[in-house]
Design a protein around this motif. Structure first.
Motif, PDB file in Angstrom:
ATOM      1  N   SER A 317      15.283 -89.077 -92.400  1.00 45.57           N
ATOM      2  CA  SER A 317      14.679 -89.344 -91.274  1.00 45.57           C
ATOM      3  C   SER A 317      14.148 -88.374 -90.445  1.00 45.57           C
ATOM      4  O   SER A 317      13.423 -88.735 -89.389  1.00 45.57           O
ATOM      5  N   GLN A 318      14.494 -87.073 -90.933  1.00 51.33           N
ATOM      6  CA  GLN A 318      14.086 -86.053 -90.030  1.00 51.33           C
ATOM      7  C   GLN A 318      13.078 -85.118 -90.818  1.00 51.33           C
ATOM      8  O   GLN A 318      13.038 -83.810 -90.754  1.00 51.33           O
ATOM      9  N   VAL A 319      12.060 -85.675 -91.748  1.00 46.62           N
ATOM     10  CA  VAL A 319      11.221 -84.986 -92.435  1.00 46.62           C
ATOM     11  C   VAL A 319      10.409 -84.059 -91.417  1.00 46.62           C
ATOM     12  O   VAL A 319      10.043 -82.716 -91.834  1.00 46.62           O
ATOM     13  N   PRO A 320       9.755 -84.491 -90.291  1.00 49.96           N
ATOM     14  CA  PRO A 320       8.902 -83.630 -89.484  1.00 49.96           C
ATOM     15  C   PRO A 320       9.672 -82.305 -88.757  1.00 49.96           C
ATOM     16  O   PRO A 320       9.158 -81.253 -88.886  1.00 49.96           O
ATOM     17  N   GLN A 321      11.044 -82.717 -88.543  1.00 54.08           N
ATOM     18  CA  GLN A 321      11.795 -81.292 -88.476  1.00 54.08           C
ATOM     19  C   GLN A 321      11.728 -80.508 -89.369  1.00 54.08           C
ATOM     20  O   GLN A 321      12.099 -79.063 -89.210  1.00 54.08           O
ATOM     21  N   ALA A 322      12.029 -81.025 -90.655  1.00 52.43           N
ATOM     22  CA  ALA A 322      12.288 -80.044 -91.590  1.00 52.43           C
ATOM     23  C   ALA A 322      10.946 -79.333 -91.899  1.00 52.43           C
ATOM     24  O   ALA A 322      10.894 -78.084 -92.248  1.00 52.43           O
ATOM     25  N   PHE A 323       9.811 -80.074 -91.609  1.00 51.32           N
ATOM     26  CA  PHE A 323       8.530 -79.120 -91.881  1.00 51.32           C
ATOM     27  C   PHE A 323       8.252 -78.162 -90.845  1.00 51.32           C
ATOM     28  O   PHE A 323       8.017 -77.049 -91.069  1.00 51.32           O
ATOM     29  N   ALA A 324       8.871 -78.412 -89.746  1.00 47.93           N
ATOM     30  CA  ALA A 324       8.960 -77.430 -88.440  1.00 47.93           C
ATOM     31  C   ALA A 324       9.812 -76.215 -88.679  1.00 47.93           C
ATOM     32  O   ALA A 324       9.400 -75.136 -88.544  1.00 47.93           O
ATOM     33  N   HIS A 325      10.790 -76.491 -89.331  1.00 48.32           N
ATOM     34  CA  HIS A 325      11.682 -75.262 -89.634  1.00 48.32           C
ATOM     35  C   HIS A 325      11.072 -74.515 -91.046  1.00 48.32           C
ATOM     36  O   HIS A 325      10.954 -73.350 -90.615  1.00 48.32           O
ATOM     37  N   LEU A 326      10.300 -75.141 -91.845  1.00 45.20           N
ATOM     38  CA  LEU A 326       9.711 -74.519 -92.948  1.00 45.20           C
ATOM     39  C   LEU A 326       8.501 -73.575 -92.182  1.00 45.20           C
ATOM     40  O   LEU A 326       8.523 -72.240 -92.509  1.00 45.20           O
ATOM     41  N   GLN A 327       7.645 -74.026 -91.328  1.00 50.79           N
ATOM     42  CA  GLN A 327       6.780 -73.343 -90.704  1.00 50.79           C
ATOM     43  C   GLN A 327       7.395 -72.145 -89.720  1.00 50.79           C
ATOM     44  O   GLN A 327       6.848 -71.283 -89.620  1.00 50.79           O
ATOM     45  N   ARG A 328       8.692 -72.372 -89.126  1.00 50.84           N
ATOM     46  CA  ARG A 328       9.015 -71.274 -88.575  1.00 50.84           C
ATOM     47  C   ARG A 328       9.636 -69.924 -89.395  1.00 50.84           C
ATOM     48  O   ARG A 328       9.802 -68.850 -88.724  1.00 50.84           O
ATOM     49  N   GLY A 329       9.835 -70.473 -90.594  1.00 50.46           N
ATOM     50  CA  GLY A 329      10.340 -69.459 -91.574  1.00 50.46           C
ATOM     51  C   GLY A 329      11.758 -69.517 -91.701  1.00 50.46           C
ATOM     52  O   GLY A 329      12.761 -70.160 -90.976  1.00 50.46           O
ATOM     53  N   ALA A 330      11.835 -69.372 -93.187  1.00 48.56           N
ATOM     54  CA  ALA A 330      13.388 -69.801 -93.736  1.00 48.56           C
ATOM     55  C   ALA A 330      14.126 -68.690 -94.550  1.00 48.56           C
ATOM     56  O   ALA A 330      13.238 -68.043 -95.240  1.00 48.56           O
ATOM     57  N   PHE A 331      15.101 -68.435 -94.637  1.00 47.57           N
ATOM     58  CA  PHE A 331      16.026 -67.569 -95.590  1.00 47.57           C
ATOM     59  C   PHE A 331      16.304 -68.459 -96.931  1.00 47.57           C
ATOM     60  O   PHE A 331      17.210 -69.069 -96.685  1.00 47.57           O
ATOM     61  N   GLY A 332      15.400 -68.441 -97.779  1.00 44.13           N
ATOM     62  CA  GLY A 332      15.663 -69.424 -98.820  1.00 44.13           C
ATOM     63  C   GLY A 332      15.108 -70.670 -98.563  1.00 44.13           C
ATOM     64  O   GLY A 332      13.706 -70.869 -98.035  1.00 44.13           O
ATOM     65  N   LYS A 333      15.379 -71.804 -98.882  1.00 44.44           N
ATOM     66  CA  LYS A 333      14.654 -73.127 -99.170  1.00 44.44           C
ATOM     67  C   LYS A 333      15.224 -74.151 -98.043  1.00 44.44           C
ATOM     68  O   LYS A 333      16.220 -74.024 -97.699  1.00 44.44           O
ATOM     69  N   VAL A 334      14.184 -75.085 -97.660  1.00 44.51           N
ATOM     70  CA  VAL A 334      14.414 -76.069 -96.799  1.00 44.51           C
ATOM     71  C   VAL A 334      14.463 -77.289 -97.669  1.00 44.51           C
ATOM     72  O   VAL A 334      13.399 -77.458 -98.277  1.00 44.51           O
ATOM     73  N   VAL A 335      15.399 -78.203 -97.554  1.00 36.25           N
ATOM     74  CA  VAL A 335      15.695 -79.453 -98.234  1.00 36.25           C
ATOM     75  C   VAL A 335      15.688 -80.678 -97.695  1.00 36.25           C
ATOM     76  O   VAL A 335      16.619 -80.444 -96.572  1.00 36.25           O
ATOM     77  N   VAL A 336      15.073 -81.583 -98.079  1.00 32.67           N
ATOM     78  CA  VAL A 336      15.274 -82.914 -97.480  1.00 32.67           C
ATOM     79  C   VAL A 336      16.274 -83.865 -98.296  1.00 32.67           C
ATOM     80  O   VAL A 336      15.922 -84.026 -99.643  1.00 32.67           O
ATOM     81  N   GLU A 337      17.333 -84.266 -97.783  1.00 32.08           N
ATOM     82  CA  GLU A 337      18.124 -85.191 -98.636  1.00 32.08           C
ATOM     83  C   GLU A 337      17.707 -86.562 -98.402  1.00 32.08           C
ATOM     84  O   GLU A 337      17.852 -87.278 -97.334  1.00 32.08           O
ATOM     85  N   VAL A 338      17.251 -87.118 -99.545  1.00 30.74           N
ATOM     86  CA  VAL A 338      16.686 -88.575 -99.393  1.00 30.74           C
ATOM     87  C   VAL A 338      17.752 -89.461 -99.773  1.00 30.74           C
ATOM     88  O   VAL A 338      18.021 -90.406 -98.849  1.00 30.74           O
ATOM     89  N   THR A 339      18.493 -89.327-100.563  1.00 33.47           N
ATOM     90  CA  THR A 339      19.777 -90.199-100.921  1.00 33.47           C
ATOM     91  C   THR A 339      20.892 -89.439-100.786  1.00 33.47           C
ATOM     92  O   THR A 339      21.169 -88.517-101.527  1.00 33.47           O
ATOM     93  N   PRO A 340      21.743 -89.821 -99.966  1.00 32.50           N
ATOM     94  CA  PRO A 340      23.225 -89.191 -99.609  1.00 32.50           C
ATOM     95  C   PRO A 340      23.893 -88.982-100.674  1.00 32.50           C
ATOM     96  O   PRO A 340      24.129 -89.835-101.476  1.00 32.50           O
ATOM     97  N   SER A 341      24.548 -87.889-101.232  1.00 28.17           N
ATOM     98  CA  SER A 341      25.478 -87.760-102.220  1.00 28.17           C
ATOM     99  C   SER A 341      26.695 -88.605-102.123  1.00 28.17           C
ATOM    100  O   SER A 341      27.152 -88.575-100.983  1.00 28.17           O
TER     101      SER A 341
END
Length: 341
Positions: A317-341
């Protein structure tokens, strides 16, 4: 199984237009599989394609993102590679099995121009997927097809890295951190350059042996020469572009290898030809790799026990926030959990 599912779409260029839409559940065509998506890893390219297209002819509405891990839920006629219930990851270029494609049009890429993966279900050719590593979670496995495979191609597949060599890794994004882990696991000495002492410390914890702050040491190439006794590095992963490649050329050993991967500062490179000739260095462009190489990487990840570095995991539900994090910069990867484990 519900007869509809949700996926993120943009009706035209612009991440600000991202919206969730209800879509009819697909049935697999001959040769296809339907995958319940569990996790999607974001790459800088995903944001750039959604914002500008990056030269891709996108069909709207368009679903961004290329990296995915999930579970097969339906199999089309003629599919023998997978069975329902198996965990898979998607290749970046589903038409590139091995060797070299004759042209880019022979192997179009997911997430532009092909549809992306930010959906609860996707139907895709079975030949464009591989079995996921048995040792990784879905979130971790989703990071392999672009970032990890790019590092693998640069250092192992094409670079023939071996123990005792020296690797310079620029930055601490997804490709760079996989390069640190793979190089260290193969017995190489790893020098990381970054503008952050905190991120350098993180890279050292992953297996890097030295860190150079490029803000306090802008002529980082001299530091590399000092650390290598004047010999220079065997491999340099050039992530910056622009004039930075001239520094890479000064830091590489005679006959060494510079893998051009990123364009953090500029989308062009500039260097003196005489210096290149004198160095005898190879400057190689790296653009991910074929399905066969991804299968090799999966086996190596399981064998070596490599765990991808994930900076943050966001719910679907928070894909826009995930992209915002990506564009700010990350140490490693930013992942979207589509189906909770």
């Amino acid at each position: 199984m519900n007869r509809t599912f949700q996926r993120w779409e943009i009706p035209s260029l612009g991440l600000d237009k991202l919206a969730l839409q209800d879509i009819a559940l697909p049935s697999p065509l001959p040769g296809e599989i339907v995958i319940e998506v569990e996790a999607v890893s974001l790459n800088y390219r995903d944001a750039e394609v959604a914002e500008s297209g990056m030269g891709n002819a996108l069909s709207f509405p368009f679903t961004p993102a290329s990296d995915m891990a999930g579970r097969v839920v339906a199999v089309g006629d003629g599919v023998t590679r997978f069975a329902a219930g198996e965990r898979v990851i998607a290749t970046y270029m589903p038409g590139w099995v091995d060797g070299a494609p004759r042209s880019w049009t022979d192997a179009p890429t997911r997430g532009g121009p092909l549809p992306g993966m930010l959906a609860q279900y996707v139907a895709t050719p079975a030949d464009g997927c591989v079995l996921a590593p048995s040792t990784l979670s879905a979130a971790e496995a989703s990071t392999l097809p672009v970032a990890a495979l790019t590092a693998w191609m640069a250092l192992i597949e094409l670079g023939h890295l071996h123990a005792g060599q020296t690797v310079v890794v620029q930055g601490t994004g997804g490709v760079s951190l996989f390069a640190v882990q793979l190089a260290a696991a193969h017995g190489a000495r790893v020098i990381v350059t970054s503008g952050s002492d905190e991120k350098i410390a993180g890279a050292l914890a992953l297996g890097a042996t030295h860190g150079i702050n490029r803000h306090t040491t802008p002529d980082w190439q001299n530091a590399v020469l000092d650390l290598t006794g004047g010999r220079g590095a065997d491999h340099i992963l050039e992530m910056t572009g622009g004039e930075n490649i001239e520094r890479s050329l000064q830091a590489v050993k005679q006959g060494g290898r510079i893998s051009v991967i990123g364009l953090l500062d500029a989308d062009r490179i500039s260097l003196p030809i005489l210096a290149l000739l004198a160095s005898r260095a190879s400057i190689v462009g790296i653009a991910v790799g074929p399905r066969r190489a991804l299968e090799d990487l999966v086996r190596a990840v399981d064998l070596l026990g490599i765990k991808p570095v994930i900076d943050a995991v966001y719910p679907f539900s928070q894909v826009p926030q995930a992209f915002a994090h990506l564009q700010r910069g990350a140490f490693g990867k930013v992942v979207v959990e589509v189906t909770p484990s």
